[in-house]
Scaffold this motif. Sequence first.
Motif, PDB file in Angstrom:
ATOM      1  N   GLY A 312      91.855   0.767  44.754  1.00 34.67           N
ATOM      2  CA  GLY A 312      92.457   1.886  45.105  1.00 34.67           C
ATOM      3  C   GLY A 312      92.774   2.958  43.683  1.00 34.67           C
ATOM      4  N   VAL A 313      92.191   2.552  42.823  1.00 38.17           N
ATOM      5  CA  VAL A 313      92.216   3.565  41.622  1.00 38.17           C
ATOM      6  C   VAL A 313      91.076   3.653  40.862  1.00 38.17           C
ATOM      7  CG1 VAL A 313      93.012   1.442  40.277  1.00 38.17           C
ATOM      8  CG2 VAL A 313      93.351   3.786  39.450  1.00 38.17           C
ATOM      9  N   LYS A 314      90.546   4.553  40.443  1.00 40.89           N
ATOM     10  CA  LYS A 314      89.460   4.947  39.823  1.00 40.89           C
ATOM     11  C   LYS A 314      89.878   5.454  38.334  1.00 40.89           C
ATOM     12  CE  LYS A 314      86.661   6.618  43.564  1.00 40.89           C
ATOM     13  NZ  LYS A 314      85.818   8.045  44.196  1.00 40.89           N
ATOM     14  N   SER A 315      89.153   4.802  37.550  1.00 40.13           N
ATOM     15  CA  SER A 315      89.336   5.094  35.917  1.00 40.13           C
ATOM     16  C   SER A 315      88.544   5.650  35.047  1.00 40.13           C
ATOM     17  CB  SER A 315      89.967   3.487  35.492  1.00 40.13           C
ATOM     18  OG  SER A 315      90.980   3.059  36.146  1.00 40.13           O
ATOM     19  N   ALA A 316      88.681   5.991  33.908  1.00 42.46           N
ATOM     20  CA  ALA A 316      87.625   6.302  33.030  1.00 42.46           C
ATOM     21  C   ALA A 316      88.421   6.259  31.591  1.00 42.46           C
ATOM     22  CB  ALA A 316      87.348   8.054  33.101  1.00 42.46           C
ATOM     23  N   LEU A 317      87.519   6.129  30.613  1.00 44.70           N
ATOM     24  CA  LEU A 317      87.889   6.003  29.172  1.00 44.70           C
ATOM     25  C   LEU A 317      87.902   7.144  28.254  1.00 44.70           C
ATOM     26  CD1 LEU A 317      86.010   2.722  28.369  1.00 44.70           C
ATOM     27  CD2 LEU A 317      88.412   2.969  28.383  1.00 44.70           C
ATOM     28  N   ALA A 318      89.093   7.391  27.387  1.00 37.80           N
ATOM     29  CA  ALA A 318      89.013   8.409  26.359  1.00 37.80           C
ATOM     30  C   ALA A 318      89.340   7.717  25.093  1.00 37.80           C
ATOM     31  CB  ALA A 318      90.115   9.243  26.819  1.00 37.80           C
ATOM     32  N   PRO A 319      89.104   8.391  23.938  1.00 40.60           N
ATOM     33  CA  PRO A 319      89.339   7.874  22.776  1.00 40.60           C
ATOM     34  C   PRO A 319      90.726   7.954  22.313  1.00 40.60           C
ATOM     35  CG  PRO A 319      87.523   9.534  22.587  1.00 40.60           C
ATOM     36  CD  PRO A 319      88.197   9.791  23.836  1.00 40.60           C
ATOM     37  N   THR A 320      90.978   7.028  21.377  1.00 43.08           N
ATOM     38  CA  THR A 320      92.603   7.194  20.726  1.00 43.08           C
ATOM     39  C   THR A 320      92.406   8.528  19.949  1.00 43.08           C
ATOM     40  OG1 THR A 320      91.826   6.031  18.742  1.00 43.08           O
ATOM     41  CG2 THR A 320      92.721   4.690  20.417  1.00 43.08           C
ATOM     42  N   PRO A 321      93.768   9.055  20.075  1.00 43.56           N
ATOM     43  CA  PRO A 321      93.799  10.493  19.565  1.00 43.56           C
ATOM     44  C   PRO A 321      93.682  10.444  18.152  1.00 43.56           C
ATOM     45  CG  PRO A 321      96.206   9.554  19.661  1.00 43.56           C
ATOM     46  CD  PRO A 321      95.140   8.706  20.567  1.00 43.56           C
ATOM     47  N   VAL A 322      93.084  11.655  17.587  1.00 38.89           N
ATOM     48  CA  VAL A 322      92.971  11.994  16.029  1.00 38.89           C
ATOM     49  C   VAL A 322      94.584  12.036  15.528  1.00 38.89           C
ATOM     50  CG1 VAL A 322      92.001  13.464  14.494  1.00 38.89           C
ATOM     51  CG2 VAL A 322      90.593  12.797  16.357  1.00 38.89           C
ATOM     52  N   GLY A 323      94.687  11.386  14.262  1.00 39.48           N
ATOM     53  CA  GLY A 323      96.208  11.445  13.631  1.00 39.48           C
ATOM     54  C   GLY A 323      96.114  12.366  12.428  1.00 39.48           C
ATOM     55  N   PRO A 396      84.096   5.414  24.051  1.00 34.34           N
ATOM     56  CA  PRO A 396      85.416   5.427  23.381  1.00 34.34           C
ATOM     57  C   PRO A 396      85.812   4.290  22.375  1.00 34.34           C
ATOM     58  CG  PRO A 396      85.741   6.351  25.366  1.00 34.34           C
ATOM     59  CD  PRO A 396      84.328   5.772  25.545  1.00 34.34           C
ATOM     60  N   PHE A 397      85.202   3.018  22.866  1.00 38.18           N
ATOM     61  CA  PHE A 397      85.551   1.811  22.136  1.00 38.18           C
ATOM     62  C   PHE A 397      84.548   1.698  20.973  1.00 38.18           C
ATOM     63  CE2 PHE A 397      87.277   0.103  26.318  1.00 38.18           C
ATOM     64  CZ  PHE A 397      88.791  -0.045  25.920  1.00 38.18           C
ATOM     65  N   THR A 398      83.311   1.829  21.142  1.00 40.69           N
ATOM     66  CA  THR A 398      82.324   1.680  20.412  1.00 40.69           C
ATOM     67  C   THR A 398      82.241   2.737  19.139  1.00 40.69           C
ATOM     68  OG1 THR A 398      80.640   2.919  21.664  1.00 40.69           O
ATOM     69  CG2 THR A 398      80.887   0.295  21.957  1.00 40.69           C
ATOM     70  N   MET A 399      82.826   3.846  19.591  1.00 43.25           N
ATOM     71  CA  MET A 399      82.700   5.227  18.575  1.00 43.25           C
ATOM     72  C   MET A 399      83.512   4.498  17.290  1.00 43.25           C
ATOM     73  SD  MET A 399      85.270   7.934  20.236  1.00 43.25           S
ATOM     74  CE  MET A 399      84.700   8.969  19.351  1.00 43.25           C
ATOM     75  N   HIS A 400      84.464   3.716  17.393  1.00 38.83           N
ATOM     76  CA  HIS A 400      84.958   3.572  16.166  1.00 38.83           C
ATOM     77  C   HIS A 400      84.403   2.626  15.256  1.00 38.83           C
ATOM     78  CE1 HIS A 400      89.220   4.444  17.375  1.00 38.83           C
ATOM     79  NE2 HIS A 400      88.835   4.122  18.703  1.00 38.83           N
ATOM     80  N   VAL A 401      83.455   1.800  15.837  1.00 35.81           N
ATOM     81  CA  VAL A 401      82.534   1.062  14.857  1.00 35.81           C
ATOM     82  C   VAL A 401      81.447   2.118  14.355  1.00 35.81           C
ATOM     83  CG1 VAL A 401      80.748  -0.562  14.815  1.00 35.81           C
ATOM     84  CG2 VAL A 401      82.744  -1.116  16.207  1.00 35.81           C
ATOM     85  N   GLU A 402      80.987   2.981  15.220  1.00 38.14           N
ATOM     86  CA  GLU A 402      79.855   3.754  14.683  1.00 38.14           C
ATOM     87  C   GLU A 402      80.533   5.056  13.790  1.00 38.14           C
ATOM     88  OE1 GLU A 402      78.831   5.327  18.671  1.00 38.14           O
ATOM     89  OE2 GLU A 402      77.795   3.388  19.167  1.00 38.14           O
ATOM     90  N   GLU A 403      81.988   5.487  13.781  1.00 38.21           N
ATOM     91  CA  GLU A 403      82.186   6.396  12.961  1.00 38.21           C
ATOM     92  C   GLU A 403      83.131   5.741  11.657  1.00 38.21           C
ATOM     93  OE1 GLU A 403      84.631   8.806  15.457  1.00 38.21           O
ATOM     94  OE2 GLU A 403      82.719   9.513  16.759  1.00 38.21           O
ATOM     95  N   GLY A 404      83.301   4.366  11.581  1.00 38.81           N
ATOM     96  CA  GLY A 404      83.851   3.742  10.531  1.00 38.81           C
ATOM     97  C   GLY A 404      85.309   4.044  10.826  1.00 38.81           C
ATOM     98  N   THR A 405      85.923   3.826  12.005  1.00 41.36           N
ATOM     99  CA  THR A 405      87.553   4.322  11.988  1.00 41.36           C
ATOM    100  C   THR A 405      88.082   2.862  12.306  1.00 41.36           C
ATOM    101  OG1 THR A 405      87.033   5.146  14.402  1.00 41.36           O
ATOM    102  CG2 THR A 405      87.206   6.567  12.395  1.00 41.36           C
TER     103      THR A 405
END
Length: 451
Positions: A312-323, A396-405
């Motif tokens: 009963g719920v549809k979800s999507a992913l977003a990146p953690t915010p830029v600080g 949004p998960f893998t970008m941390h590895v790819e961007e070195g964050t």
Amino acid sequence: MQGHLRSLAAAATAALLLTGCGGGAAEGGDAAAGSTTIDYWLWDVAQQPQYQACADAFQKANPNYKVKITQYGWDDYWNTLTTAFVSGTAPDVFVSHLSRYPDFAAQGQIMPLDDLVAKDKVDLALYQDGLADLWVTKDGKRYGLPKDFDTVAVIYNTELLKDANLKPEDMEKLEWNPRDGGSYEKTIAHLTVDKNGKRGDEPGFDKSKVAVYGLGLVGSGAGFGQTEWSMYAMSNGWQYADQNPWPSRFNYADPKFKETITWFTSLIDKGYMPSMAIASAGVGQMDAYGAGKYAMVTEGSWNTKSYWNLKGVKSALAPTPVGPTGKRASLFNGLADNISASTDNPDAAWAWVKFLGSAACQEEIVADQAVIFPAIKSAQAKAEQAFEKAGIDVKPFTMHVEEGTTHLAPIADHWADITATMTETMDAIFSRKADVNALDGANERVNGLFG
């Protein structure tokens, strides 16, 4: 047909991998059947099927070995394991955590793997950069081969986002700061709705009668805060300690940490995030999200598929915010398997651990399950494809590895004592029984553990 071919490939690779690992029935085996049973414990019920599939492939290639898998919930897991070490009934092999294994190693409860890794020429360069190093204690001994990695992202309810007249692209460029929360806090406020239909950023919003919180909460995060506050603190320029791994001084009294926690807990005061009392009232974050009580949550990649399986719920992913540093941040964590020092079947236990750390398990089996990201670099693309096939864009998960964050999860001596101190302190701060300056005393007690 593809699955069948992969199983055959996994079995064939397993046979090659296990050459020289020791065969025949070991002590403690089933003499009648001529087989050795390897007792294997894990805590994550979502991951049990994938490791059962690895066990099936392992056993097919090595009929003299049998893997018996036992699953416990997180809390019961560690309590039961501690009791088992004391009573001499510990499993041969068990899934371990970076925050736990240093104590096991210091107490001589787990077996170093250095000689075995060298003898069988295990290529540690196969794993994501940095993961293999996490399982080496400060005396240089190795206790695990990486099996996966995880990062943190935002999971949000797409219908609630639409109701708020927000678009997915709005979620991709959020930023936060400790002064006013930035566009991230504005989004959280707008997604919050009281029982009269007023949003958190509208006049007349009643924070005492919230129907939907903009952001969910698991708890205070103690001294780790992986999915609670770590991504904010690290993107504010904070580090857990003077060095990692094996720090001698922690930084919980750092002004950057204090201001991060001050901002984060202010979301509770404003009614945008549930209080500790509500968060710990018996309904977990995932269930509350599934019931439409939370518009979004910050979660680890290991729980992604479980959220997508909610009815009963549809979800999507977003990146953690830029600080304030101008970058995002996520802890970079990962699991491995430890071998009990008391095992009666060391050859069999090593054969199983080496298979769990191999491409035959991680790339040919685990990657296809779309549950976690395998530690082996070559398996990441296949895992991403499996998630995509399940309708989940995991960038949004893998970008941390790819961007070195990514930031390596803290590994330290005395972690159990650190956790006890920080749980008491952070719970008090989040419950509004203490202010953020309580971190000064807590930090002194933590650092006192190191002399």
